[in-house]
Structure formats: C-alpha cells, structure tokens
Design an enzyme around this catalytic site. Structure first.
Site, mmCIF file in Angstrom:
data_model
loop_
_atom_site.group_PDB
_atom_site.id
_atom_site.type_symbol
_atom_site.label_atom_id
_atom_site.label_comp_id
_atom_site.label_asym_id
_atom_site.label_seq_id
_atom_site.Cartn_x
_atom_site.Cartn_y
_atom_site.Cartn_z
ATOM 1 N N ARG A 55 0.690 -1.195 0.012
ATOM 2 C CA ARG A 55 -0.023 0.032 0.007
ATOM 3 C C ARG A 55 0.867 1.079 -0.163
ATOM 4 O O ARG A 55 2.101 1.028 0.073
ATOM 5 C CB ARG A 55 -1.181 -0.118 1.258
ATOM 6 C CG ARG A 55 -0.100 0.251 2.474
ATOM 7 C CD ARG A 55 -1.033 0.377 3.666
ATOM 8 N NE ARG A 55 -0.350 1.124 4.692
ATOM 9 C CZ ARG A 55 -1.059 1.526 5.691
ATOM 10 N NH1 ARG A 55 -2.267 1.435 6.065
ATOM 11 N NH2 ARG A 55 -0.451 2.365 6.650
ATOM 12 N N TYR B 266 12.333 7.048 14.626
ATOM 13 C CA TYR B 266 12.258 7.025 13.168
ATOM 14 C C TYR B 266 13.270 7.884 12.524
ATOM 15 O O TYR B 266 13.904 7.663 11.577
ATOM 16 C CB TYR B 266 10.698 7.603 12.768
ATOM 17 C CG TYR B 266 10.186 7.592 11.270
ATOM 18 C CD1 TYR B 266 10.151 6.701 10.397
ATOM 19 C CD2 TYR B 266 10.401 9.012 10.783
ATOM 20 C CE1 TYR B 266 10.036 6.814 9.275
ATOM 21 C CE2 TYR B 266 9.972 9.119 9.441
ATOM 22 C CZ TYR B 266 9.847 8.193 8.750
ATOM 23 O OH TYR B 266 9.568 8.371 7.575
ATOM 24 N N ALA B 267 13.211 9.344 12.973
ATOM 25 C CA ALA B 267 14.055 10.405 12.609
ATOM 26 C C ALA B 267 15.326 9.969 12.349
ATOM 27 O O ALA B 267 16.206 10.228 11.539
ATOM 28 C CB ALA B 267 13.946 11.621 13.277
ATOM 29 N N ALA B 268 16.014 9.258 13.680
ATOM 30 C CA ALA B 268 17.531 8.956 13.548
ATOM 31 C C ALA B 268 17.768 7.907 12.295
ATOM 32 O O ALA B 268 18.605 7.928 11.837
ATOM 33 C CB ALA B 268 17.867 8.481 15.027
ATOM 34 N N LYS C 177 16.361 7.304 9.861
ATOM 35 C CA LYS C 177 16.408 7.971 8.250
ATOM 36 C C LYS C 177 17.440 8.870 8.296
ATOM 37 O O LYS C 177 18.145 8.906 7.220
ATOM 38 C CB LYS C 177 15.008 8.602 8.095
ATOM 39 C CG LYS C 177 13.726 7.848 7.954
ATOM 40 C CD LYS C 177 13.733 7.029 6.687
ATOM 41 C CE LYS C 177 12.685 6.346 6.527
ATOM 42 N NZ LYS C 177 12.364 5.567 5.413
HETATM 43 N N1 LIG Z 1 3.846 8.788 4.278
HETATM 44 C C1 LIG Z 1 4.940 9.826 4.532
HETATM 45 O O1 LIG Z 1 4.227 11.057 4.744
HETATM 46 C C2 LIG Z 1 5.960 9.552 4.317
HETATM 47 C C3 LIG Z 1 7.181 10.678 4.445
HETATM 48 C C4 LIG Z 1 8.250 10.547 4.447
HETATM 49 C C5 LIG Z 1 8.837 9.299 4.197
HETATM 50 N N2 LIG Z 1 8.088 8.051 4.022
HETATM 51 C C6 LIG Z 1 8.619 6.804 3.945
HETATM 52 O O2 LIG Z 1 7.954 6.452 2.732
HETATM 53 C C7 LIG Z 1 8.051 4.697 2.980
HETATM 54 C C8 LIG Z 1 6.523 4.293 2.665
HETATM 55 O O3 LIG Z 1 5.743 4.921 3.535
HETATM 56 P P1 LIG Z 1 4.339 4.790 3.639
HETATM 57 O O4 LIG Z 1 3.640 6.062 3.838
HETATM 58 O O5 LIG Z 1 3.890 4.193 2.312
HETATM 59 O O6 LIG Z 1 4.049 3.864 4.841
HETATM 60 P P2 LIG Z 1 3.175 2.476 5.067
HETATM 61 O O7 LIG Z 1 2.006 2.752 4.450
HETATM 62 O O8 LIG Z 1 3.325 2.246 6.515
HETATM 63 O O9 LIG Z 1 3.812 1.260 4.384
HETATM 64 C C9 LIG Z 1 5.140 0.959 4.544
HETATM 65 C C10 LIG Z 1 5.085 -0.696 4.204
HETATM 66 O O10 LIG Z 1 6.349 -1.170 4.666
HETATM 67 C C11 LIG Z 1 6.138 -2.745 5.067
HETATM 68 N N3 LIG Z 1 7.074 -2.852 6.121
HETATM 69 C C12 LIG Z 1 7.291 -2.646 7.230
HETATM 70 N N4 LIG Z 1 8.316 -3.138 7.967
HETATM 71 C C13 LIG Z 1 8.791 -4.128 7.124
HETATM 72 C C14 LIG Z 1 9.674 -5.263 7.117
HETATM 73 N N5 LIG Z 1 10.473 -5.386 8.211
HETATM 74 N N6 LIG Z 1 9.796 -5.792 5.863
HETATM 75 C C15 LIG Z 1 9.223 -5.503 4.798
HETATM 76 N N7 LIG Z 1 8.461 -4.718 4.871
HETATM 77 C C16 LIG Z 1 8.007 -3.976 5.832
HETATM 78 C C17 LIG Z 1 4.839 -2.513 5.547
HETATM 79 O O11 LIG Z 1 4.172 -3.820 5.475
HETATM 80 P P3 LIG Z 1 2.977 -4.197 6.492
HETATM 81 O O12 LIG Z 1 1.886 -3.667 6.012
HETATM 82 O O13 LIG Z 1 3.032 -5.815 6.182
HETATM 83 O O14 LIG Z 1 3.572 -3.886 7.728
HETATM 84 C C18 LIG Z 1 4.133 -1.598 4.598
HETATM 85 O O15 LIG Z 1 3.485 -2.084 3.666
HETATM 86 C C19 LIG Z 1 8.804 4.471 4.144
HETATM 87 O O16 LIG Z 1 10.108 4.248 4.198
HETATM 88 C C20 LIG Z 1 8.359 5.852 4.868
HETATM 89 O O17 LIG Z 1 9.525 5.929 6.016
HETATM 90 C C21 LIG Z 1 6.914 8.303 4.196
#
Ligand SMILES: NC(=O)c1ccc[n+]([C@@H]2O[C@H](COP(=O)([O-])OP(=O)(O)OC[C@H]3O[C@@H](n4cnc5c(N)ncnc54)[C@H](OP(=O)(O)O)[C@@H]3O)[C@@H](O)[C@H]2O)c1
Length: 246
Positions: A12, A152-154, A156
């Site tokens: 997702r 989380y911040a650290a 990243k």
């Molecule tokens: N959304 C924001 O505003 C934002 C801003 C800056 C950076 N980011 C970065 O963008 C990336 C995606 O974020 P998102 O918003 O799409 O978050 P998300 O909806 O929480 O999706 C993160 C995905 O990573 C998977 N995941 C977590 N732990 C895992 C592991 N150990 N092994 C494999 N998969 C794992 C999760 O799987 P499950 O669902 O099965 O747990 C989930 O599908 C992340 O790196 C996040 O830090 C997001």
C-alpha cells in the site's frame, strides 16, 4: 539490462504507487511485503497472469530474505536492475518515552533494512555492470521530525550516510545509489499515526500549503531509476513542500 525492478513494502502507500508507476513505464516489477498475501492484491491488479509482476515476502531485516528474492528474480527474469528500498515503519512517540527496545526495533527496519538491501543487491548490480538503487528517506532524517518520533528520525538520518557510502562503492561499476526524501505525504499512514489537530498544524506550517503527493514521489523514483540518470549518485532529492531548505 532486463528492466526488472524490486520495490519493497509495496502492499500500500508509497510502495504501491512506485510499483504501479514502474510497471506503467514498462518494467517487470517484483513487489514485496511482510507477507506474500499482503502484496498479492496489488500484483493481481497489475498483471494477474504474473508475467510482468512477481509478489513475495521479504522481511527487510533478514539478509537471507534479500538473498532469496535476488535468486528468485534471477531465476525468473535473469536478474534485477533496480532496487527501491521503500519499506519502512513510521512511528510517533514522545522523545523521552521511547524505550530502548522501540528505538532498536525501528532502526532495525528503517536503517538495517536499507543497509541489507544495498549490501545484497549492490554487488548483484555491480557484477552485471548496471544498477539503480533508490532509498526512500524522509524529511525527519534531516530536521529531526515534524510528526514522527526520534527513533524514526534517527534511522532515516542514517539512510543519508548509507546512500553516500554505497554510491561511492559502486559508482565506477555503472551502479547509482540515491535517496528521495519526502516530507509528510497525503497517505494513509499519516492519518493513522498523527493526531488530527497536530496534522492541521503541520499542514498550516508547510510553506506550499499542502501535503506531498505520492504519485510525484513515484515519478521522481522512476526518473532516478532510468538509464539517463547515470550522473546522479550519492544524492538526496528533497520533496518536502519547502519545510526544509538546504
Ligand atoms: N507517508 C509519509 O508521509 C512519508 C514521508 C516520508 C517518508 N516516508 C517513507 O516512505 C516509505 C513508505 O511509507 P508509507 O507512507 O507508504 O508507509 P506504510 O503505508 O506504512 O507502508 C510501509 C510498508 O512497509 C512495510 N514494512 C514495514 N516493515 C517491514 C519489514 N520489516 N519488511 C518488509 N516490509 C516492511 C509495511 O508492510 P506491512 O503493512 O505488512 O506492515 C508497509 O506495507 C517509508 O520508508 C517511509 O518512511 C513516508
């Protein structure tokens, strides 16, 4: 080059958007998540025949999972060209209440997971003479976080360093390693983890006045993944609405 891309955490959110974009661009796409079942619906919606899409489990904390997926994709499509280290865990917690276990658990996903992906796929790309690694960073890693916790911040922040270290290691072998660093995005995890009142304040403080767009992040990833992006390496592209200006 086989035009094969691996996107982690693609069940997702941003990972799904990136997988859809790369598939639309003509790449064969491997989409992985914590379980195969979690990513199968995305795979089926892209190509139910499975010819151009593969879905499987890859816990990014486990080196053996990375090696196994590398080998499966080599068997299925002859090798991989692009790795998008997208999987991550966004967490919100008051600084002084984060337990050592919570801190370690978050770093293990966001930082160790990125390290292992680069360590396993970097040499695979180097040996093939071509590759693109795109690490999904975060504004939190630069400014300490607007809506997220210190763990989380650290974690990243460490992704910045890893991006440069791996970029240097593989630059001469046709392999680029870059980061894309979004600010808060208009995605489910933001609404799930950030208190609604706080989110309004965050939005009001974003200079461009809006949350970021996952589709644009995906477009940026596709650009960095393209053969033409050969001269960009060790870079971090900020897409944060002006919240942080270097
Ligand atoms: N959304 C924001 O505003 C934002 C801003 C800056 C950076 N980011 C970065 O963008 C990336 C995606 O974020 P998102 O918003 O799409 O978050 P998300 O909806 O929480 O999706 C993160 C995905 O990573 C998977 N995941 C977590 N732990 C895992 C592991 N150990 N092994 C494999 N998969 C794992 C999760 O799987 P499950 O669902 O099965 O747990 C989930 O599908 C992340 O790196 C996040 O830090 C997001």
């Amino acid at each position: 080059m086989n035009n094969v891309a691996l996107v982690t955490g693609a069940a997702r959110g941003l990972g799904e958007a990136i997988a859809r974009k790369l598939h639309k661009e003509g790449y064969k796409v491997a989409i992985t998540g914590t379980s195969a079942a979690s990513v199968q619906p995305v795979a089926d919606s892209l190509d139910a025949s499975g010819e151009s899409v593969w879905a499987g489990a890859l816990d990014i904390r486990k080196k053996s999972d990375w090696e196994s997926v590398r080998d499966i994709l080599t068997e299925k499509w002859g090798g991989t060209d692009i790795l998008v280290n997208n999987a991550g865990r966004s967490q919100v917690a008051p600084l002084l209440e984060i337990t050592p276990e919570q801190f370690t658990a978050n770093v293990e996903i966001n930082l160790n997971g990125t390290f292992l992906g680069c360590q396993v796929f970097g040499p695979h790309f180097r040996d093939r003479g071509y590759g693109r690694i795109i690490n999904i960073h975060s504004l939190a890693g630069h400014n300490g976080g607007t809506a997220t916790g210190a763990h989380y911040a650290a974690s990243k922040g460490g992704v910045s360093t890893l991006t440069k270290v791996f970029a240097r290691e593989f630059a001469a072998a046709g392999v680029t390693v870059n980061a894309v660093s979004p600010g808060p995005l208009d995605l489910p995890v933001v609404y799930e983890t950030v208190d609604p009142d706080k989110l309004e304040t965050i939005k009001a403080n974003i200079p461009v006045g809006r949350l970021g767009d996952a589709e644009f992040i995906a477009d940026t990833v596709a650009l960095l993944a393209s053969p033409g992006a050969a001269s960009v390496t060790g870079a971090c592209w900020d897409i944060n609405g002006g919240l942080y200006m270097r």
